[in-house]
Write an enzyme that holds these catalytic residues in place. Structure first.
Site, PDB file in Angstrom:
ATOM      1  N   GLU A  41       0.827  -1.166  -0.007  1.00  0.00           N
ATOM      2  CA  GLU A  41      -0.131   0.110   0.089  1.00  0.00           C
ATOM      3  C   GLU A  41       0.865   1.341   0.023  1.00  0.00           C
ATOM      4  O   GLU A  41       2.061   1.262   0.628  1.00  0.00           O
ATOM      5  CB  GLU A  41      -0.877  -0.057   1.267  1.00  0.00           C
ATOM      6  CG  GLU A  41      -1.758   1.241   1.432  1.00  0.00           C
ATOM      7  CD  GLU A  41      -2.607   0.957   2.904  1.00  0.00           C
ATOM      8  OE1 GLU A  41      -3.608   1.693   3.094  1.00  0.00           O
ATOM      9  OE2 GLU A  41      -2.222  -0.087   3.321  1.00  0.00           O
ATOM     10  N   LYS A 112      -9.315   2.270  -2.353  1.00  0.00           N
ATOM     11  CA  LYS A 112      -9.667   1.676  -0.832  1.00  0.00           C
ATOM     12  C   LYS A 112     -11.045   2.003  -0.676  1.00  0.00           C
ATOM     13  O   LYS A 112     -11.398   3.208  -0.442  1.00  0.00           O
ATOM     14  CB  LYS A 112      -8.359   2.122   0.043  1.00  0.00           C
ATOM     15  CG  LYS A 112      -8.846   1.358   1.267  1.00  0.00           C
ATOM     16  CD  LYS A 112      -7.440   1.646   2.252  1.00  0.00           C
ATOM     17  CE  LYS A 112      -7.263   0.844   3.336  1.00  0.00           C
ATOM     18  NZ  LYS A 112      -6.182   1.339   4.298  1.00  0.00           N
ATOM     19  N   CYS A 145      -5.429  -3.436   2.558  1.00  0.00           N
ATOM     20  CA  CYS A 145      -5.150  -3.428   3.877  1.00  0.00           C
ATOM     21  C   CYS A 145      -6.724  -3.620   4.547  1.00  0.00           C
ATOM     22  O   CYS A 145      -7.171  -4.775   4.473  1.00  0.00           O
ATOM     23  CB  CYS A 145      -4.578  -2.133   4.390  1.00  0.00           C
ATOM     24  SG  CYS A 145      -3.783  -2.159   5.869  1.00  0.00           S
ATOM     25  N   VAL A 172      -0.369  -2.818  10.596  1.00  0.00           N
ATOM     26  CA  VAL A 172      -0.052  -2.460  11.919  1.00  0.00           C
ATOM     27  C   VAL A 172      -0.516  -2.959  12.800  1.00  0.00           C
ATOM     28  O   VAL A 172      -1.534  -3.892  12.826  1.00  0.00           O
ATOM     29  CB  VAL A 172      -0.354  -1.046  12.353  1.00  0.00           C
ATOM     30  CG1 VAL A 172      -0.045   0.106  11.156  1.00  0.00           C
ATOM     31  CG2 VAL A 172      -1.981  -0.678  12.221  1.00  0.00           C
ATOM     32  N   MET A 174      -2.421  -4.542  15.964  1.00  0.00           N
ATOM     33  CA  MET A 174      -3.819  -4.530  16.682  1.00  0.00           C
ATOM     34  C   MET A 174      -3.798  -4.372  18.054  1.00  0.00           C
ATOM     35  O   MET A 174      -2.921  -5.045  18.933  1.00  0.00           O
ATOM     36  CB  MET A 174      -4.716  -5.697  16.298  1.00  0.00           C
ATOM     37  CG  MET A 174      -4.738  -5.812  14.804  1.00  0.00           C
ATOM     38  SD  MET A 174      -6.086  -4.392  14.097  1.00  0.00           S
ATOM     39  CE  MET A 174      -4.900  -3.188  13.400  1.00  0.00           C
TER      40      MET A 174
END
Length: 281
Positions: A41, A112, A145, A172, A174
């Site tokens: 991304e 997205k 993502c 990233v 969680m």
């Protein structure tokens, strides 16, 4: 065919260096026989923008921008297909997008649909739905993502006949994630592949950008939900390559007598699958 996922570390704001690094990795994957290459991304810009103004300055037209042209050139020379994340400018509107490129050049784009966190302050939500692209090797869908957190993403691709779903991503950690557990996204992707009988190729980034760590752990999953390449490391740039079979007649169910798409019961679901969620109380 061989599919490659490139796990790399873009540098925020340094498009020239990011694109140059991506070209080196794409060429490496092509030399190893990959026919489809997936990049992360926002692979050419980095992810953690200070504000919309910075993102706008780094954005490009799609397909008219320099990065799309550069990726299209290497796709033609290497006779490969590429899916790569890019910040797209369309008039005054910004999208977190992925450009789709075939061996003959630009083939389309995905915007997205589901925006994560501060993305909502920078980008507009995608307005193209989940298109399926007819590529030289078969039908391909794209998500980015956080789109992978929604079962509807996988279903939309599967119902349109996608053989493979490509996911450029910047995963990233969680909340509450144990340090010894794989990324939540890996579990979601494996379930999505298993429940929709399609291959999924996820290319994540690594590194820490403006204080935000990224998960890495790129992976390629087969139709039954099992990883066939990866998960990659959390820290290193890597190229994952896996062989997939999407020839007519290659599709198999989850068991000898079961197919998760053919076994669905729409007659039962019709009255209980809402388009909106009731609020508690």
């Amino acid at each position: 065919m061989l599919v490659a996922c490139i796990q790399m570390e873009p540098v925020i704001g340094d498009k020239q260096a990011n694109v140059a690094r991506s070209l080196s990795l794409i060429a490496d994957a092509a030399e190893r026989g990959a026919e489809l290459v997936v990049l992360p991304e926002l692979a050419n810009t980095g992810y953690v923008f200070r504000d919309k103004q910075e993102a706008t300055a780094l954005s490009e037209l799609v397909p008219g921008g320099e990065t799309t042209a550069t990726w299209s050139d290497i796709a033609r020379r290497c006779r490969i297909s590429i899916v790569a994340g890019i910040a797209e400018r369309d008039g005054d509107v910004l999208f977190n997008s992925a450009v789709v490129i075939g061996p003959d050049g630009y083939a389309g784009r995905f915007r997205k649909v589901h925006l994560w966190g501060d993305e909502k302050k920078v980008f507009d939500a995608g307005d193209l739905g989940f298109p399926v692209f007819q590529m030289p090797f078969g039908k391909m869908a794209v998500a980015i993502c956080y789109d992978g957190w929604f079962p509807e993403t996988y279903r939309a691709a599967a119902f349109q006949g996608a053989d493979i779903l490509c996911i450029p991503t910047n995963w990233v950690p969680m909340p509450g994630q144990p340090a010894d557990r794989q990324a939540m996204a890996n579990t979601l992707v494996m379930a999505g592949a298993h429940s929709n009988n399609m291959f999924i190729a996820c290319a994540d980034r690594v590194g820490v950008e403006r204080g935000q760590p990224f998960e890495g752990q790129s992976l390629i999953v087969d139709r039954r939900g099992w990883p066939i390449a990866g998960p990659a490391s959390r820290e290193r740039e890597e190229i994952l390559i896996a062989e997939i079979d999407i020839r007519p007649g290659s599709r198999r169910g989850v068991g000898a007598d079961n197919d998760v798409l053919q076994d669905r019961r729409p007659d039962v679901y019709a009255g209980i699958v809402p388009c909106s969620i009731a609020q508690p109380g």
